[in-house]
Design an enzyme around this catalytic site. Structure first.
Site, PDB file in Angstrom:
ATOM      1  N   CYS A 241       0.841  -1.241   0.123  1.00 16.61           N
ATOM      2  CA  CYS A 241      -0.070   0.066  -0.109  1.00 16.61           C
ATOM      3  C   CYS A 241       0.957   1.296  -0.067  1.00 16.61           C
ATOM      4  O   CYS A 241       1.804   1.215   0.197  1.00 16.61           O
ATOM      5  CB  CYS A 241      -0.933  -0.036   1.228  1.00 16.61           C
TER       6      CYS A 241
ATOM      7  N   CYS B 278       3.142   2.019   3.093  1.00 16.37           N
ATOM      8  CA  CYS B 278       3.732   0.942   3.272  1.00 16.37           C
ATOM      9  C   CYS B 278       5.032   1.571   2.502  1.00 16.37           C
ATOM     10  O   CYS B 278       6.265   1.457   3.086  1.00 16.37           O
ATOM     11  CB  CYS B 278       3.405  -0.334   3.066  1.00 16.37           C
TER      12      CYS B 278
ATOM     13  N   GLY C   7     -15.324   6.398   4.583  1.00 18.29           N
ATOM     14  CA  GLY C   7     -14.608   7.054   3.552  1.00 18.29           C
ATOM     15  C   GLY C   7     -13.185   6.882   3.682  1.00 18.29           C
ATOM     16  O   GLY C   7     -12.412   7.540   3.252  1.00 18.29           O
TER      17      GLY C   7
ATOM     18  N   HIS D   7      -4.477   1.556   5.177  1.00 18.57           N
ATOM     19  CA  HIS D   7      -3.637   1.336   6.054  1.00 18.57           C
ATOM     20  C   HIS D   7      -3.958   2.360   7.138  1.00 18.57           C
ATOM     21  O   HIS D   7      -3.937   3.448   6.928  1.00 18.57           O
ATOM     22  CB  HIS D   7      -2.284   1.801   5.305  1.00 18.57           C
TER      23      HIS D   7
ATOM     24  N   HIS E 187      -4.551   4.902   9.726  1.00 12.96           N
ATOM     25  CA  HIS E 187      -4.012   6.368   9.867  1.00 12.96           C
ATOM     26  C   HIS E 187      -4.924   7.350  10.516  1.00 12.96           C
ATOM     27  O   HIS E 187      -5.981   7.131  10.403  1.00 12.96           O
ATOM     28  CB  HIS E 187      -3.446   6.784   8.627  1.00 12.96           C
TER      29      HIS E 187
ATOM     30  N   HIS F  60      -5.830  11.121  11.140  1.00 14.71           N
ATOM     31  CA  HIS F  60      -5.771  12.886  10.731  1.00 14.71           C
ATOM     32  C   HIS F  60      -5.512  13.636  11.841  1.00 14.71           C
ATOM     33  O   HIS F  60      -6.398  13.579  12.413  1.00 14.71           O
ATOM     34  CB  HIS F  60      -6.906  13.164   9.767  1.00 14.71           C
TER      35      HIS F  60
HETATM   36  P1  AMP Z   1      -8.368   8.591   4.014  1.00 15.68           P
HETATM   37  O1  AMP Z   1      -9.549   9.116   2.950  1.00 15.68           O
HETATM   38  O2  AMP Z   1      -8.664   8.614   5.643  1.00 15.68           O
HETATM   39  O3  AMP Z   1      -8.102   6.959   3.874  1.00 15.68           O
HETATM   40  O4  AMP Z   1      -7.374   9.366   3.813  1.00 15.68           O
HETATM   41  C1  AMP Z   1      -6.098   9.209   3.045  1.00 15.68           C
HETATM   42  C2  AMP Z   1      -5.257  10.561   3.117  1.00 15.68           C
HETATM   43  O5  AMP Z   1      -4.163  10.393   2.861  1.00 15.68           O
HETATM   44  C3  AMP Z   1      -5.868  11.679   2.459  1.00 15.68           C
HETATM   45  O6  AMP Z   1      -6.234  12.801   3.287  1.00 15.68           O
HETATM   46  C4  AMP Z   1      -4.849  11.862   1.152  1.00 15.68           C
HETATM   47  O7  AMP Z   1      -4.764  13.313   1.028  1.00 15.68           O
HETATM   48  C5  AMP Z   1      -3.703  11.273   1.796  1.00 15.68           C
HETATM   49  N1  AMP Z   1      -2.622  11.162   1.130  1.00 15.68           N
HETATM   50  C6  AMP Z   1      -2.723  10.189   0.007  1.00 15.68           C
HETATM   51  N2  AMP Z   1      -1.594   9.786  -0.721  1.00 15.68           N
HETATM   52  C7  AMP Z   1      -0.501  10.418  -0.066  1.00 15.68           C
HETATM   53  C8  AMP Z   1       0.673  10.679  -0.047  1.00 15.68           C
HETATM   54  N3  AMP Z   1       1.462   9.909  -0.796  1.00 15.68           N
HETATM   55  N4  AMP Z   1       1.366  11.429   0.954  1.00 15.68           N
HETATM   56  C9  AMP Z   1       0.668  12.178   1.960  1.00 15.68           C
HETATM   57  N5  AMP Z   1      -0.828  11.977   2.059  1.00 15.68           N
HETATM   58  C10 AMP Z   1      -1.419  11.433   1.127  1.00 15.68           C
HETATM   59 ZN    ZN Z   2       0.430  -0.436   4.221  1.00 17.02          ZN
END
Ligand code: AMP
Ligand code: ZN
Length: 118
Positions: free
Chosen positions: A2, A5, A88, A93, A95, A97
């Site tokens: 992913c 990762c 959403g 992975h 995370h 915010h």
């Molecule tokens: P979610 O919708 O909760 O899965 O949030 C995924 C978040 O990851 C979104 O706010 C994206 O803007 C952020 N995101 C996706 N790719 C990257 C990346 N390469 N570097 C930093 N943030 C990212």
């Molecule tokens: Zn991962």
């Protein structure tokens, strides 16, 4: 593998804030507030629902440290985890915010009206 990762492995760039053996914090690529940080475990865990309690125990002081580093500990911030399809979640992975740097609004998150609980 992913995308988060790949960031952990250094195969993809990120704007890092803080790192230790277990966790990593970096700037969100599409910030939704003046400060928008993504905080992840280095271990691939798909989402909050599949997260063992000991990970939550360890990630808590790490998140608090990130908030302090960004001087949000006094002014306040919002911590969000989107879980699965209806939550959403786009990156599978775990995370968090961390959002701050302004007084955040409390938006209507769905068009459907809430079921009356009382
Ligand atoms: P979610 O919708 O909760 O899965 O949030 C995924 C978040 O990851 C979104 O706010 C994206 O803007 C952020 N995101 C996706 N790719 C990257 C990346 N390469 N570097 C930093 N943030 C990212
Ligand atoms: Zn991962």
């Amino acid at each position: 593998m992913c995308i988060f990762c790949k960031i952990v492995q250094g195969e993809m760039p990120s704007n890092k804030i803080l790192e230790n053996d277990d966790f990593l914090a970096f700037h969100d690529i599409f910030p939704k507030a003046p400060i928008h940080i993504i905080i992840i475990p280095k271990e691939h865990i798909e989402n909050f629902q599949l997260t063992p309690p000991d990970v939550m125990q360890k990630i808590t002081p790490f998140i608090q440290e990130v908030a302090k580093l960004l001087e949000l500990d006094q002014s306040g911030y919002r911590l969000i985890t989107n879980n699965g399809k209806d939550g959403g979640q786009e990156v599978p992975h775990l995370h968090f915010h961390l959002l701050g740097g302004t007084k955040l609004s409390w938006p209507q998150l769905a068009q459907d009206s809430a079921k009356k609980a009382l």
